[in-house]
Design an enzyme around this catalytic site. Structure first.
Site, PDB file in Angstrom:
ATOM      1  CB  THR A 179      -6.064  28.376  24.363  1.00  0.00           C
ATOM      2  OG1 THR A 179      -7.222  28.276  23.534  1.00  0.00           O
ATOM      3  CG2 THR A 179      -6.329  29.292  25.537  1.00  0.00           C
ATOM      4  CD  GLU A 325      -7.910  28.867  28.881  1.00  0.00           C
ATOM      5  OE1 GLU A 325      -6.800  28.479  29.323  1.00  0.00           O
ATOM      6  OE2 GLU A 325      -8.540  28.261  27.983  1.00  0.00           O
ATOM      7  CE  LYS A 436     -16.496  11.086  30.518  1.00  0.00           C
ATOM      8  NZ  LYS A 436     -16.952  12.226  29.720  1.00  0.00           N
ATOM      9  CD1 TRP A 441     -15.518   8.388  34.094  1.00  0.00           C
ATOM     10  CD2 TRP A 441     -14.523   9.983  35.304  1.00  0.00           C
ATOM     11  NE1 TRP A 441     -16.304   9.503  34.021  1.00  0.00           N
ATOM     12  CE2 TRP A 441     -15.717  10.505  34.755  1.00  0.00           C
ATOM     13  CE3 TRP A 441     -13.723  10.822  36.095  1.00  0.00           C
ATOM     14  CZ2 TRP A 441     -16.131  11.822  34.973  1.00  0.00           C
ATOM     15  CZ3 TRP A 441     -14.142  12.123  36.311  1.00  0.00           C
ATOM     16  CH2 TRP A 441     -15.329  12.622  35.747  1.00  0.00           C
TER      17      TRP A 441
END
Lengths: 541, 541
Positions: A179, A325, A436, A441
């Site tokens: 990755t 993944e 944040k 958020w």
């Protein structure tokens, strides 16, 4: 209680037995087309396996492949794996230090390299500790310091074109892919025969991508990037004609190849299809006629693009959501009977989302304490996933496992999403990219999509900057296509959709936005640059 | 290296999570429709599982189900299996001695029985050694000698509608079904979670039956017959609306239900679709409008029927070939790109064949010494199969294993087939039914199909009779629909297609042909009858 091991050798054998006459077509570097059949490919794959035996490659050993999408790369998907070894597909765009790390960690004994990447490999060859042989994916060896070196055609020449494929256990590794995360060293993801088999069986499902023998499949997405999203395997198992664009992934070449080879199903990142739209406009003039679906992944396409492909090009866009993944597929935009009963505008809202989990995939969203978040289309949470083809651990990275898997074995994707009442997942941000601000958020992705929706903007990205009072605040980097565009215009534009406290504290106009080796905005680098230049944003009242 | 076990619990959970609002519709004995959703079903399945716990059923224990296709039978597909037990689906048409044998061999601790089968069970109850409780699949108990007995609704009433489904190993048995072979005692076939998962994932593939969420699926084929060919599982995993006809499997009811519930995909043996054609003729008048494919199995349909469904009903017929041992699917009539390029008549020749092996299935034909036979469309051999969802052995029948499996684990189907240059399998006979005449093979199935192609014939079957000189010779049993039809007419008809030595030595005109409990011609009984009446055919010159 089962004796049938699920292996990718089955793909190869089915393609040859039933569809041996079907073609694999490659666009060569000089623009000519190389054509051969699954039966031809199988013979050369057998020769490759014999050559690996002769080289002394043991069961479980790995070979590296650094190549674009072409028939020799395709052969490397099967020759090593079906004979009990594993192929490590390498992203040639990685920085040297990463390349060295992953060749050495994978302990690749051979390296198969495209001529155009020889220079890259030369740059790190001194530090590669396990490579015993370089094989150039061509019929001759260019001027090179790589040593020992041989061309691929000589490497496989003269061997028997039949091979008695061994009966492999289904939990045998068949591939390795790293990755290219945005932080730290790339992490190794091992693919196993069983998991690839299951992923491939799912891929052809009528509610997923419905890839069948009647399709002509073209993965534009690189074959070193999560196995070309699995499409080379899928085409083989189902006997679809396979078209490989080589290094010709520019929009003009892709359009030409679609038409020449009557491609029905092409897979690429959204930028390819955005650029295609820019090129074709409202009058495609017989271009893309054969195409009946466009598969994209990596990020969501704008609604205008979806509508254009529906109405003008008649090649609907279907999204997939996944990751290295997950081999990569987890979720896709199928339109359920319930969705189809909604007004057209609401249907397009759903088309913009990642979609519905594929059969066998479980998706849930969780807050920071790990509790599930309501499926109301608004509440955000980190996406956890479980699937028969998801990894259970990273290769030799126990510390990464701890932060990436829950105790009950689910994968924490690092993506933030919502799930609506219809079950559609919308991926709204990365955990690392969410801002944040004072306990709330703010989604960097939603902000940047909205900024990019302004006519005067070419592209834009939003990062979080440290802030004295609010912990974090958004900062936007914007590439204008109209120099008269001012910060005030963008603020007014954003206020139409977002509350005032969502608006970036700063708009930085730049010439371009840096990208990662996989083409995503490089927010890590931008955050470092911002830190160097501005530091922490002050509380000004 | 995998923690994800493939289980059918996944089907139940996916249906509830994503398609909890989709319906399961049952035609009740009184003709009313019972409707509820996957979410409702899940709650009752949970109650059933609690009831089984309370009863003291252990992991691995079995329950018997003797029922037609309805929602309570559907619940029995999941309640026992997802809680770690197994459901034994029983064919109520079996003779008493077989019923006794298989209940006892399966060691069923509970027996779930439809009211209409109570009498059948009463007839054998004294000999059932392991059944501790009878549960009538209704909301009341009829007059019965069965004891102890309770109705299903009382059995599950009051239990929690949520159940914490256990994490089962994928090699756990979830079902047991007996093959109703034409000779000897039925043989037990165990279904495992893994195999059912894999079969179901294959079933929805675009080149197999392409069953998706948008379909409304109606298995007319009994749910005690190879899990209703797997369709209840398939519909659940993909969230398709499921329609269960109960005991109303006559043609008028099936047609009505297709129209009322907008069925898109219905599965039944050919006789249902032949009778449907007789009923509808050339003017379906808005009947079967929703149907877009008809799935058949068990034997090949005549070409005229395929053309009628294509052209007049616009609901193409797709064949599947398989067997109890294969869950059941192995092969289906997909039309490959190569087949589609052939002249129309040749395409219909292929449509009459069983078709192309599904992804993961290996099919080969072998002569009596076990050597492979050429794929020329003419050479015949016994069909051997390998598939991820095929059994590896019969339940407690080591002697049957020896004759049914090759040393390398392939299943010897007992069917005779040809494979043509396009890869299409044609099933031409049973090993037991082929007529070995003087060293040559004569196909009983081809003869009977051709006889049935005569306008004056209602139905016909061909058996082998012992012969003094030729070892075996064909004998035809014929049901006429025109009494003036003579043996000579049939001989002339057959000579248009077959050499003289293929023609039956004897034509016996009868009122009807006896059938087995699964609706096939009962050739075993006919052979016995023939033996009693005629003995060995003499050599007359």
């Amino acid at each position: 209680m089962h004796t049938y091991d699920l292996t990718i050798t089955t793909f190869l054998e089915r393609a040859t037995d039933l569809f041996g006459h079907k073609e694999i077509v490659t666009k060569l570097p000089d623009g000519d087309l190389h054509r051969y059949t699954y039966a031809d490919a199988h013979e050369r794959i057998a020769q490759l396996a014999h050559a690996l035996d002769d080289f002394g490659l043991d069961a479980g050993d790995r070979v590296a492949a650094m190549a674009v999408n072409h028939y020799r790369h395709y052969e490397l998907y099967f020759g090593p794996s079906c004979s009990g070894r594993s192929v490590h597909t390498v992203n040639h765009r990685l920085p040297d230090e990463h390349l060295v790390h992953l060749f050495n960690e994978a302990e690749d004994r051979l390296a198969f390299v495209d001529p155009q990447f020889v220079e890259t490999v030369e740059g790190v060859a001194d530090e590669l500790e396990t490579v015993e042989q370089y094989v150039i994916l061509d019929d001759e060896v260019p001027e090179t310091s790589l040593d020992p070196v041989v061309d691929y055609e000589s490497f496989i020449a003269g061997y028997d074109t039949a091979y008695d494929w061994p009966a492999l256990g289904e939990d045998t590794e068949c591939g390795l892919c790293y990755t290219s995360g945005t932080t730290g060293l790339p992490k190794g993801v091992q693919y196993y025969h069983r998991k690839v088999f299951l992923h491939t069986l799912m891929h052809g499902h009528t509610d997923v991508f419905a890839v069948g023998e009647g399709d002509t499949v073209m993965p534009v997405v690189p074959m070193f990037h999560v196995n070309g999203w699995g499409f080379p395997y899928t085409a083989t198992f189902y006997g679809s004609k396979l078209v490989l664009p080589g290094q010709h992934t520019d929009v003009a070449s892709v359009a030409e190849l679609v038409d020449e080879e009557a491609v029905t199903c092409a897979a690429a990142v959204p930028t390819v299809w955005i650029d295609m739209e820019k090129r074709l406009g409202d009058d495609p003039e017989g271009v893309l006629d054969s195409l009946d679906r466009v598969l994209i992944g990596g990020s969501s396409p704008p609604e205008s693009l979806i509508r254009k492909y529906d109405d003008v090009y008649e090649a609907p866009i279907y999204q997939g959501y996944g990751m290295t993944e997950a081999s990569p597929h987890l979720v896709n935009t199928m339109m359920t009977t319930e969705a189809k009963s909604l007004p057209e505008d609401e249907q397009y809202d759903l088309r913009m989302k990642a979609g519905i989990p594929a059969p066998g995939v479980e998706i849930e969203i969780h807050d920071e304490s790990g509790d599930p978040v309501p499926h109301d289309g608004e509440s955000r949470g980190e996406i956890y996933a479980r699937a028969p083809w998801l990894i259970d651990e990273y290769y030799e990275r126990p510390e990464a496992n701890e932060e990436s898997f829950t105790e009950d074995g689910r994968f924490k994707t690092g993506d933030i999403g919502t799930i609506d009442e219809y079950g559609y997942l919308d991926v709204v941000d990365r955990v690392d990219d969410i801002i944040k601000s004072g306990g709330e958020w703010i989604s960097s992705i939603e902000l940047e999509n909205e900024i990019m929706g302004h006519d005067g903007v070419e592209e834009a990205t939003v990062i979080s900057a440290d802030h004295e009072k609010w912990q974090e605040r958004p900062v936007a980097y914007v590439v204008r296509n109209d120099d008269s565009l001012a910060e005030e215009d963008l603020r007014d534009h954003l206020l139409e959709r977002f509350p005032k406290w969502w608006l970036p504290d700063l708009f930085v106009f730049v010439e371009n936005v840096p990208r990662t080796t996989t083409g995503k905005f490089d927010k890590k680098r931008l955050r470092e640059d911002f830190d160097d230049e501005f530091g922490t944003l002050p509380h000004e009242g």
